[in-house]
Design an enzyme around this catalytic site. Structure first.
Site, PDB file in Angstrom:
ATOM      1  N   HIS B 141      -0.158   1.570  -5.927  1.00 28.33           N
ATOM      2  CA  HIS B 141      -1.252   1.575  -6.511  1.00 28.33           C
ATOM      3  C   HIS B 141      -1.396   1.213  -8.011  1.00 28.33           C
ATOM      4  CE1 HIS B 141      -2.297   4.042  -2.831  1.00 28.33           C
ATOM      5  NE2 HIS B 141      -1.113   4.567  -2.953  1.00 28.33           N
ATOM      6  N   SER B 449       2.224  10.654  -2.936  1.00 29.58           N
ATOM      7  CA  SER B 449       1.512   9.472  -3.415  1.00 29.58           C
ATOM      8  C   SER B 449       0.900   9.624  -4.507  1.00 29.58           C
ATOM      9  CB  SER B 449       0.372   9.308  -2.475  1.00 29.58           C
ATOM     10  OG  SER B 449      -0.098   8.076  -2.635  1.00 29.58           O
TER      11      SER B 449
END
Ligand SMILES: Cc1cc2nc3c(=O)[nH]c(=O)nc-3n(C[C@H](O)[C@H](O)[C@H](O)COP(=O)(O)OP(=O)(O)OC[C@H]3O[C@@H](n4cnc5c(N)ncnc54)[C@H](O)[C@@H]3O)c2cc1C
Ligand SMILES: Cc1cc2nc3c(=O)[nH]c(=O)nc-3n(C[C@H](O)[C@H](O)[C@H](O)COP(=O)(O)OP(=O)(O)OC[C@H]3O[C@@H](n4cnc5c(N)ncnc54)[C@H](O)[C@@H]3O)c2cc1C
Lengths: 425, 595
Positions: B141, B449
């Protein structure tokens, strides 16, 4: 670069029979490429009997059936490369294959016959929820483990799907001393041949649960059990019929898919219903000189049919090389009509037909006292009564040249008409 | 409880009673709140945990409230045969012990293998990357999805920048395909859409939302680019009509999460780290407020420094040390993988922006793995069982909705699905700290995450912490950052393939029909510094069984090669470690049992 006349991809019954036929028709330089250690394809693991009832008029085991062809092939000058995986084919009929001895092989063929067979549908493709432990196998893989590798996948077995292989494996596990807790089938009728229902399931008193499915698989390391449920008429599980069945193994016999990555790499036109190439009456695909036969085209229930249709492909390839193949004129599309899932061949050619064409069709639903009807331009050019049609049992229609030559227009429709339709008309 | 703590507990008690849970017991110490008691539902346990985390003055939440209705048992069956394929003998002492061989543990191991230290990494499973690390989307990400000001965001942005170098050193594929955040006619909540005139909501979607996203990126140092509708359609021709505009985040990347983890482990081993698989840490030895070592199911290791990188179990490992300042509540995420045949259908990763954003999920999206397989998901579901990695029918439906950005995508090309568990804390941020009570114990917890994306930065941060708490770290001159990869036959050109087969004919034997993996690669994987000893371990290294037939063709071959190379009977081959055997015996053996 190696040059050959006909390259045959896959040495199962389809590849073997097509090679023999091409050889008989006078083709000199034939090469069969097979990724396995031996010729024979899937038959090598089918140690049960029931093969060859039509072609040899006796019941053979899979390996026995294959051996008859292998022996014939050995007598000819047909070349065979075993342990050789074809990686790629292009539309110019160049093949890339690989094995340990030769390394990478680049082969150019005048004609190619695709006979790669099929593979099995997996658990994910039918969306069974739950855990992903050890102990879930497709039926063909389990068959390989038991019959070839000599190991047993499990002791307490639940089988999903009553296709032929699922039922054969129900018997096989039982014979090995494992307990088959039941065969569960989502449809309201068995998915395989009647003879297998009787000989593999009923004779061994294995419970066959129709209109049932697995709604969950449970187990951390190894399967611990499955939840099964009855399904309604739209095949949706009915919640309050759910029940847990302890087991250590789940066997899936939920369908076969023609193996066509190579066909796609060669830009061969595909039929979305069969998942195989679109072929004409000589088993030629949309790429001139590339032929296909056997389970790569559509899934056959009987190997006898595979061998027979493979001969058509073998002859087609021979004629193609000689330039004798019928000119591709006025293609006539063959369409699946009422209660017909698909028809093969999907296309026929020619102004004048001089021999029978055999159409293979699979029906959608079980139906009694039906008529198969061939319509050309709205006209019924052929009719045949059949007592019963079932999805697991392929319907074969042989249509003679005098009928074929009556076709006008560019489309044929094949219907299976029920009794009521007849009353109405 | 001190005065401050008493106040916190009082305040929290009021809130919790008001919510209808009068029986929950609350205590606090140094801002760490402990909750005990029993409620009916797991979702209530979660609600209570968040209530506590949001209370002013609370630094950490230890939520031991249990739920009456637990669907699945939490305990794992104990498997006794631990020492089947031991790869290393356990040392008696070490300078540093790392608990957990996920991407975090392995990254830390590799990071500190630069120094003159005896490092041991302990992993309870039969391979590294068996936890959350094997079951995620593999997205590196950019950080735009994280709340501003969090540690998560900071480490994500930093970690993202470190990826190119480490992947080059380790010879693992890494691609920066970028992510398109898509604003659609459904971005605004239905309630808002109902009351606003269309031209206003359109203006908000077209102008204001992209601007807000853009500003957030700017603040965190994340490059972004607005994308107008025409360009959006050009970039993604198959996208839904409801797409209005997009924001492009070019630094988004993708890796194979297990491959990088295995590569880190191998490189760490190359540089002297010992990795013991099949070794579970059962207790942390503490004396006089100092770490003394770890007790495992295979013996004790003395060590003054222990790093807790146990993922979903990090709270339990912290508890062993008496250094627990947080709770981990597993949040399951399921992912669906499609055939690589569908590769050309999408050019970038896609994520639909739906407001209000759920702060607890990263929100599912449409991604593409390195191999070109589209993958959809994950969803987010709170579960009470740390072993529950099942994918339910409802989840499959939810994930299919992720694909509404691509209305005509062929869903029947699905090849598999799986689930992973995020190690969520109630504070919803990474918890990376040396314990103040137990000297030498470092928690690297709550790594949900974007843990994968942040992992290089996390490792660097942990290295800093170790130095701060007194570990002497002298640089090792012979440190070698380069790891050689297993050759990937399918990725080579014709001439390279020929050469490879000439060198080793096993590379001429293709045993996986879908991914064209050769026997040479499998044998190589089994004899690497960190050996693959199970079917799944081989799969993670060379991709056997990852294609459309899901191991139908290669399964028997891989099993046979494993048996041959490990010199064990075929019946002892497992899917992923003890207890997951593929077979129950040789043919006829059951009949013999009966007789
Ligand atoms: C498990 C099972 C049980 C069956 N039981 C019966 C039965 O009881 N009675 C009956 O009549 N019929 C049965 N059938 C049906 C019958 O066996 C098949 O219809 C027949 O074997 C199909 O022949 P084929 O040559 O098309 O395919 P296959 O027999 O599958 O042969 C295909 C060959 O191609 C090779 N190949 C594929 N790709 C490549 C490549 N890239 N490179 C090199 N080689 C390649 C494969 O290795 C294989 O040898 C069964 C089928 C299956 C799958
Ligand atoms: C569905 C899903 C999707 C995700 N997608 C992304 C993404 O796209 N990008 C991203 O950056 N992040 C993503 N994440 C988050 C990412 O996967 C995690 O942050 C990361 O893998 C955490 O790594 P870890 O090493 O902390 O944990 P883990 O990988 O869980 O490793 C912990 C290890 O510790 C071991 N262990 C535990 N207890 C003991 C013990 N007592 N003794 C010995 N060993 C023990 C476990 O067996 C395990 O191997 C996702 C997570 C999920 C669940």
């Amino acid at each position: 670069m190696i040059e050959v006349d006909v390259a045959i991809i896959g040495g199962g019954p389809a590849g073997l029979a097509s090679a023999m036929k091409a050889c008989e028709e006078g083709v000199k330089d034939i090469l069969i490429i097979e990724r396995g250690m031996e010729l024979g394809g899937i038959l090598l693991q089918c140690i049960h009997d029931g093969f060859g009832t039509f072609i040899f008029e006796e019941t053979l085991t899979g390996p026995e059936y294959a051996q008859r062809y292998i022996d014939e092939v050995k007598k000819t000058g047909i070349n065979v490369k075993l342990n050789t995986m074809v990686l790629e084919i292009d539309s110019a009929k160049r093949i890339i294959a690989v094995n340990q001895e030769d390394g990478l092989l680049e082969i150019e063929a005048k004609a190619i016959i695709l006979s790669m067979g099929c593979r099995e549908r997996t658990r994910a493709q039918i969306l069974i929820p739950g855990d992903r432990p050890s102990g879930i196998y497709t039926a063909g893989v389990a068959q390989r483990y038991i019959n070839i590798e000599g190991v047993i996948p499990g002791k307490k077995v639940v089988i999903l799907g009553s296709g032929d292989i699922g039922m054969i494996m129900a018997r096989r596990f039982t014979l090995e001393g494992a307990k088959v807790e039941g065969v569960y089938e989502v449809m309201s009728n068995p998915g395989g041949l009647t003879r297998n229902v009787v000989q593999c399931v009923e004779d061994y008193e294995i419970p066959l649960h129709l209109s049932h499915t697995i709604t969950n698989i449970r187990g951390r390391r190894r399967v611990e059990g499955v939840t099964v449920a009855k399904v309604d008429s739209e095949m949706r599980p009915i919640k309050d019929t759910e029940r847990f069945v302890p087991c250590d193994t789940v066997i899936l016999s939920v369908g076969l898919i023609p193996e066509n990555e190579l066909s796609k790499s060669a830009d061969v036109g595909m039929d979305p219903i069969t998942n195989g190439p679109i072929v004409d009456e000589q088993m030629q695909t949309s790429v001139p000189g590339i032929f296909a036969c056997g389970n790569v085209v559509h899934v056959h229930d009987l190997v006898d049919d595979v061998s027979k249709v493979a001969e058509v492909a073998g002859r087609g390839a021979a004629e193609y090389i000689d330039g004798k193949l019928k000119k591709r004129r006025s293609p006539i599309k063959v369409k699946a009509g009422r209660n017909v899932k698909y028809v093969v061949p999907q296309i026929i050619h020619g102004e004048k037909f001089d021999e029978d064409i055999r159409f293979y069709l699979r029906v959608k639903e079980i139906e009694k006292s039906v008529k198969t009807v061939v319509l050309a331009d709205g006209e019924r050019i052929f009719e045949k009564k059949i007592k019963i049609v079932k999805p697991p049992e392929m319907v074969k229609l042989d249509i003679s040249p005098d009928i074929l030559n009556r076709i006008t227009g560019d489309e044929l429709i094949i219907d299976v008409e029920g009794e009521e339709d007849e009353e109405k008309s | 409880m001190g005065g401050r703590d008493q106040k916190i507990a009082k305040k929290l008690e009021k809130k919790i009673v008001k919510k209808g849970f009068p029986d929950v017991k609350i205590s606090a110490e140094e801002g760490i709140v402990r909750l005990n008691g029993r409620v009916n539902l797991w979702s209530e346990v979660i609600t209570i945990g968040y209530l506590a985390a949001k209370t002013k003055g609370v630094k950490g939440v230890i939520n031991d409230v249990t739920a009456g209705e637990i669907e699945r048992k939490g305990e794992e069956k104990k498997v006794t045969k631990r020492d089947v394929y031991d790869n290393v003998s356990l040392p008696k002492r070490a300078d540093v012990v790392i608990v957990g061989g996920g991407v975090i543990g392995c990254f830390i191991a590799r990071e500190i293998s630069r120094y003159k230290l005896d490092v041991v990494l302990l992993e309870k499973e039969s391979d590294v990357a068996c936890g959350a690390t094997k079951a995620n989307s593999g997205m590196v990400h950019s950080g735009i999805g994280e709340s501003s000001g969090t540690l998560k965001q900071k480490l994500n942005v930093k970690g993202n920048k470190m990826y190119d170098k480490v992947c080059e050193e380790l010879n693992v594929p890494f691609e920066r395909d970028g992510l398109l955040i898509v604003i659609t006619t459904e971005t605004l909540p239905p309630k808002v859409r109902k009351v606003l005139p269309p031209f206003i909501s359109n203006f908000i979607c077209e102008k204001i939302i992209p601007y807000v996203v853009f500003r957030k990126g700017k603040k965190a140092g994340i490059p972004l680019r607005p994308v107008k509708r025409e360009e959006l359609l050009e970039m993604e021709p198959n996208i839904t009509d409801k797409a209005i505009v997009g924001v492009y985040s070019p630094t988004y990347g993708v890796v194979y999460p297990y491959e990088i983890t295995i590569a880190l482990a191998e490189n760490a081993i190359q540089n002297g780290v010992k990795i013991a698989l099949n070794t579970e840490v059962e207790d942390i030895l503490v004396e006089d407020g100092k770490v003394k070592g770890v007790l495992t199911d295979r013996g004790t290791i003395e060590s003054e420094y222990v790093i807790n990188a146990a993922g979903i179990f990090a709270d339990e490992v912290a508890e062993m040390a008496g250094a627990r300042e947080f709770s981990i509540h597993p949040r399951k995420g399921s992912i669906i993988i499609f055939d690589k045949e569908m590769k050309g259908y999408i050019n970038h990763s896609l994520s639909e922006l739906i407001l209000p954003q759920d702060p607890h999920t990263k929100g599912g999206g449409i991604f593409t793995t390195i191999s070109g397989n589209p993958n959809w998901g994950p969803d987010a579901i709170e579960v009470s069982d740390k072993y529950d990695k099942s994918v339910t029918a409802e989840e499959i439906d939810t994930i299919f909705e992720c694909g509404s950005l691509l209305p005509d995508f062929q869903k029947s090309s699905l090849i598999t699905y799986f689930a992973g568990l995020r190690a969520a804390t109630y504070e919803e941020d990474f918890f990376i700290k040396a314990s103040e009570n137990v000297l030498g114990f470092v928690n690297v917890a709550g790594i949900q995450s974007p843990g994968l994306a942040a992992s290089p930065a996390i490792a660097e941060m942990v290295r800093g912490i170790l130095r701060e708490i007194g570990l002497k770290m002298g640089e090792k001159e012979e440190f070698n950052p380069i790891r050689r990869a297993i050759p990937k036959f399918s990725k080579l050109g014709i001439e390279e393939k020929k050469k490879l087969i000439k060198e080793n004919p096993l590379y001429g034997n293709v045993i996986c029909r879908c991914e064209h993996v050769t026997e040479g690669e499998v044998v190589d994987a089994i004899h690497r510094p960190l050996p693959a000893t199970t079917v799944d371990a081989v799969k993670r290294r060379v991709r056997t069984g990852m294609g459309r037939c899901q191991g139908g063709f290669c399964g028997p071959k891989v099993a046979r090669i494993l048996a041959r190379e490990l010199n064990i009977p075929l019946e002892e081959v497992t899917k992923d470690g003890p207890g997951s055997n593929l077979f129950v015996g040789k043919t006829k053996s059951l009949l013999a049992e009966e007789a």
